[in-house]
Motif scaffolding. Structure first.
Motif, PDB file in Angstrom:
ATOM      1  N   MET A   1       0.850  -1.196   0.000  1.00 46.22           N
ATOM      2  CA  MET A   1       0.000   0.000   0.000  1.00 46.22           C
ATOM      3  C   MET A   1       0.883   1.242   0.000  1.00 46.22           C
ATOM      4  O   MET A   1       1.685   1.450   0.913  1.00 46.22           O
ATOM      5  CB  MET A   1      -0.916   0.012   1.223  1.00 46.22           C
ATOM      6  N   ALA A   2       0.760   2.058  -1.013  1.00 46.67           N
ATOM      7  CA  ALA A   2       1.501   3.312  -1.071  1.00 46.67           C
ATOM      8  C   ALA A   2       0.748   4.394  -0.301  1.00 46.67           C
ATOM      9  O   ALA A   2      -0.416   4.233   0.041  1.00 46.67           O
ATOM     10  CB  ALA A   2       1.683   3.739  -2.526  1.00 46.67           C
ATOM     11  N   GLY A   3       1.435   5.498  -0.040  1.00 41.73           N
ATOM     12  CA  GLY A   3       0.756   6.652   0.533  1.00 41.73           C
ATOM     13  C   GLY A   3       0.736   6.731   2.040  1.00 41.73           C
ATOM     14  O   GLY A   3      -0.028   7.520   2.603  1.00 41.73           O
ATOM     15  N   SER A   4       1.567   5.945   2.735  1.00 45.50           N
ATOM     16  CA  SER A   4       1.581   5.992   4.196  1.00 45.50           C
ATOM     17  C   SER A   4       2.688   6.880   4.747  1.00 45.50           C
ATOM     18  O   SER A   4       2.822   7.024   5.962  1.00 45.50           O
ATOM     19  CB  SER A   4       1.728   4.575   4.770  1.00 45.50           C
ATOM     20  N   VAL A   5       3.508   7.470   3.854  1.00 41.43           N
ATOM     21  CA  VAL A   5       4.606   8.328   4.280  1.00 41.43           C
ATOM     22  C   VAL A   5       4.232   9.784   4.037  1.00 41.43           C
ATOM     23  O   VAL A   5       3.743  10.141   2.963  1.00 41.43           O
ATOM     24  CB  VAL A   5       5.902   8.001   3.529  1.00 41.43           C
ATOM     25  N   PHE A   6       4.454  10.631   5.024  1.00 37.68           N
ATOM     26  CA  PHE A   6       4.096  12.046   4.948  1.00 37.68           C
ATOM     27  C   PHE A   6       5.315  12.908   5.201  1.00 37.68           C
ATOM     28  O   PHE A   6       6.098  12.636   6.101  1.00 37.68           O
ATOM     29  CB  PHE A   6       3.010  12.362   5.974  1.00 37.68           C
TER      30      PHE A   6
ATOM     31  N   HIS B   1      -7.530  -3.306  14.242  1.00 38.40           N
ATOM     32  CA  HIS B   1      -7.684  -4.517  15.060  1.00 38.40           C
ATOM     33  C   HIS B   1      -6.466  -5.423  14.999  1.00 38.40           C
ATOM     34  O   HIS B   1      -6.548  -6.609  15.314  1.00 38.40           O
ATOM     35  CB  HIS B   1      -8.946  -5.270  14.631  1.00 38.40           C
ATOM     36  N   GLY B   2      -5.314  -4.870  14.598  1.00 39.63           N
ATOM     37  CA  GLY B   2      -4.081  -5.631  14.632  1.00 39.63           C
ATOM     38  C   GLY B   2      -3.490  -5.629  16.032  1.00 39.63           C
ATOM     39  O   GLY B   2      -4.069  -5.092  16.979  1.00 39.63           O
ATOM     40  N   LYS B   3      -2.299  -6.203  16.184  1.00 41.99           N
ATOM     41  CA  LYS B   3      -1.658  -6.261  17.497  1.00 41.99           C
ATOM     42  C   LYS B   3      -1.240  -4.879  17.982  1.00 41.99           C
ATOM     43  O   LYS B   3      -1.249  -4.591  19.182  1.00 41.99           O
ATOM     44  CB  LYS B   3      -0.442  -7.178  17.442  1.00 41.99           C
ATOM     45  N   ALA B   4      -0.856  -4.019  17.045  1.00 44.22           N
ATOM     46  CA  ALA B   4      -0.388  -2.686  17.413  1.00 44.22           C
ATOM     47  C   ALA B   4      -0.427  -1.798  16.180  1.00 44.22           C
ATOM     48  O   ALA B   4      -0.646  -2.259  15.059  1.00 44.22           O
ATOM     49  CB  ALA B   4       1.032  -2.750  17.984  1.00 44.22           C
ATOM     50  N   LEU B   5      -0.231  -0.510  16.413  1.00 40.41           N
ATOM     51  CA  LEU B   5      -0.024   0.430  15.319  1.00 40.41           C
ATOM     52  C   LEU B   5       1.058   1.390  15.766  1.00 40.41           C
ATOM     53  O   LEU B   5       1.437   1.419  16.939  1.00 40.41           O
ATOM     54  CB  LEU B   5      -1.325   1.159  14.958  1.00 40.41           C
ATOM     55  N   GLY B   6       1.567   2.158  14.809  1.00 39.54           N
ATOM     56  CA  GLY B   6       2.650   3.046  15.194  1.00 39.54           C
ATOM     57  C   GLY B   6       3.099   3.921  14.064  1.00 39.54           C
ATOM     58  O   GLY B   6       2.444   4.022  13.018  1.00 39.54           O
ATOM     59  N   VAL B   7       4.259   4.550  14.260  1.00 41.17           N
ATOM     60  CA  VAL B   7       4.771   5.499  13.284  1.00 41.17           C
ATOM     61  C   VAL B   7       6.290   5.562  13.409  1.00 41.17           C
ATOM     62  O   VAL B   7       6.846   5.406  14.499  1.00 41.17           O
ATOM     63  CB  VAL B   7       4.149   6.896  13.502  1.00 41.17           C
ATOM     64  N   VAL B   8       6.947   5.765  12.275  1.00 44.20           N
ATOM     65  CA  VAL B   8       8.383   6.029  12.257  1.00 44.20           C
ATOM     66  C   VAL B   8       8.571   7.477  11.821  1.00 44.20           C
ATOM     67  O   VAL B   8       8.127   7.871  10.737  1.00 44.20           O
ATOM     68  CB  VAL B   8       9.124   5.083  11.295  1.00 44.20           C
ATOM     69  N   VAL B   9       9.192   8.277  12.676  1.00 47.11           N
ATOM     70  CA  VAL B   9       9.452   9.691  12.386  1.00 47.11           C
ATOM     71  C   VAL B   9      10.930   9.839  12.051  1.00 47.11           C
ATOM     72  O   VAL B   9      11.801   9.433  12.823  1.00 47.11           O
ATOM     73  CB  VAL B   9       9.095  10.585  13.597  1.00 47.11           C
ATOM     74  N   ASP B  10      11.218  10.395  10.880  1.00 46.26           N
ATOM     75  CA  ASP B  10      12.605  10.608  10.474  1.00 46.26           C
ATOM     76  C   ASP B  10      12.809  12.094  10.167  1.00 46.26           C
ATOM     77  O   ASP B  10      11.858  12.805   9.848  1.00 46.26           O
ATOM     78  CB  ASP B  10      12.923   9.769   9.232  1.00 46.26           C
ATOM     79  N   GLY B  11      14.041  12.540  10.292  1.00 44.76           N
ATOM     80  CA  GLY B  11      14.350  13.941   9.996  1.00 44.76           C
ATOM     81  C   GLY B  11      14.245  14.868  11.185  1.00 44.76           C
ATOM     82  O   GLY B  11      14.412  16.085  11.042  1.00 44.76           O
ATOM     83  N   CYS B  12      13.983  14.319  12.364  1.00 45.54           N
ATOM     84  CA  CYS B  12      13.926  15.160  13.562  1.00 45.54           C
ATOM     85  C   CYS B  12      15.350  15.498  14.001  1.00 45.54           C
ATOM     86  O   CYS B  12      16.189  14.603  14.132  1.00 45.54           O
ATOM     87  CB  CYS B  12      13.193  14.438  14.686  1.00 45.54           C
ATOM     88  N   PRO B  13      15.648  16.755  14.220  1.00 41.63           N
ATOM     89  CA  PRO B  13      16.999  17.125  14.648  1.00 41.63           C
ATOM     90  C   PRO B  13      17.404  16.436  15.951  1.00 41.63           C
ATOM     91  O   PRO B  13      16.557  16.151  16.805  1.00 41.63           O
ATOM     92  CB  PRO B  13      16.904  18.642  14.838  1.00 41.63           C
TER      93      PRO B  13
END
Length: 374
Positions: free
Chosen positions: A1-6, A19-31
């Motif tokens: 699935m494309a389109g999950s990166v902002f 309804h999966g085991k977990a959800l989350g996010v990877v944040v990159d570019g933070c100083p």
């Protein structure tokens, strides 16, 4: 699935299902060097979490954020920050019959048309639960912006026909509702008198198995002039795209918004005036953005949310064989989306501003030379 990166520089990639085991996010570019701990996420996650009032789904989730990477000894390291939120209160059986038909107002049919199958448990990736990951990422962006004196406040300005008239933004910083003021209302409406009328309105809809739409207003203070780009990366375009990416958003206004269609130029233009703090505007019809670039005024925007599509009131649809059926959607659902979406709007606005601020650092050679010669 494309389109999950902002984002371009300050990026976030959400993952996981309702309804999966977990959800989350990877944040990159933070100083590197930004103070960050798991406790920093508690307040924002609580504002989004379900089960707090009778006007939200009774699904009970702690929404505790676990930092898996990118932080050492309480500070960001400059490497990708991975955040996880475990799902602990799934009731997937509530959605078993949904597999056989397409819910009105939902993305069920569109998912089947695109992918050939779908995760019907609460909507999978299209569920509002995905916004928990966005809020977590938004906390990091908020801390970054706070270092620069930029602050964002959102609140519910309308529920159905009930529109706030008092204690909302009138163009002055003194009129921006405080977090404490917003939180006094179970609907997060700063006008408590209107909130009471809206609460009665929602109670009547809930007794009928129906739901309501609403409006969120958001004000950002402290944004310097010069953020954004004049063509494809206009600040207002990036904000609109980010806000439209929130499920159930059907309209975004910046400044006077659709009202400008009925104005003439002499009414809509904001006159520039001198002041002791530099060049200012006498009014702010533009909502803080001109030519796609911030002008130093408060950024003002409004976001319209449709009524929650999952309602117990009987509706007509078709099953996966194309046969007409009558349905009453079961499960745990919000009768209105906007109270819990307030912090989601703040998160998306903060993510855009953090990204555009960092992206704009190379706009002027004198600033680049100043940075690398220091």
């Amino acid at each position: 699935m494309a389109g999950s990166v902002f984002g371009d520089i300050f990026t976030c990639s959400t993952w996981g299902e309702s309804h999966g085991k977990a959800l989350g996010v990877v944040v990159d570019g933070c100083p590197a060097g930004l103070s960050l701990s798991e406790e920093d996420f508690s307040s924002a996650m609580k504002r989004r979490s379900p089960g707090q009032t009778i006007y939200s789904t009774p699904r009970s989730e702690a929404d505790e954020v676990e930092i898996l990477s990118g932080v050492f000894e309480g500070r960001t390291t400059g490497t990708p920050i991975s955040l996880m939120i475990r799902n602990t209160s799934q009731r997937s059986q509530d959605y078993s019959e949904v597999a056989g038909y397409y819910r009105p107002g939902h993305a069920d049919f569109c998912f089947d048309a695109k992918y050939g199958f779908r995760d019907y448990r609460g909507g999978g990736r299209s569920s509002g639960r995905e916004t928990a990951a966005r809020v977590a990422a938004g906390v990091i962006a908020e801390k970054l912006l706070g270092e620069l004196g930029i602050h964002t406040r959102a609140y519910v300005s309308q529920v159905g026909p009930h529109i706030c008239k008092n204690n909302i933004y009138d163009g002055t910083k003194e009129s921006i509702p405080s977090l404490e003021q917003v939180e006094k209302s179970p609907l997060r409406m700063p006008d408590l008198e209107v909130s009471k009328s809206a609460e009665q309105y929602l109670s009547e809809l809930m007794s009928e198995g129906d739901s309501s739409g609403g409006m969120i207003e958001c004000v950002v203070t402290g944004v310097p002039a010069g953020i954004g780009d004049p063509v494809n990366k206009k600040l207002d375009a990036m904000l609109s795209q980010a806000l439209f990416s929130i499920g159930a958003v059907k309209g975004v206004e910046i400044g006077d918004g659709f009202k400008v269609a009925s104005l003439v130029g002499s009414e809509n233009n904001d006159n520039f005036i001198p002041s002791k703090d530099g060049i200012k505007k006498a009014t702010n019809h533009a909502g803080g953005i001109l030519g796609g670039i911030s002008d130093g005024s408060d950024i003002v925007l409004r976001v319209a949310f449709k009524p929650t599509p999952s309602i117990s009131k009987e509706q007509k649809t078709v099953n996966t064989s194309g046969e007409a059926v009558d349905v009453s959607v079961k499960g745990r659902h919000d009768p209105i989306i906007v109270p819990r979406a307030v912090v989601v709007v703040e998160a998306m606005v903060n993510l855009v501003l953090a990204d555009r601020l960092l992206a704009g650092m190379g706009a002027r050679i004198d600033k680049v030379k100043e940075f690398y010669k220091s």
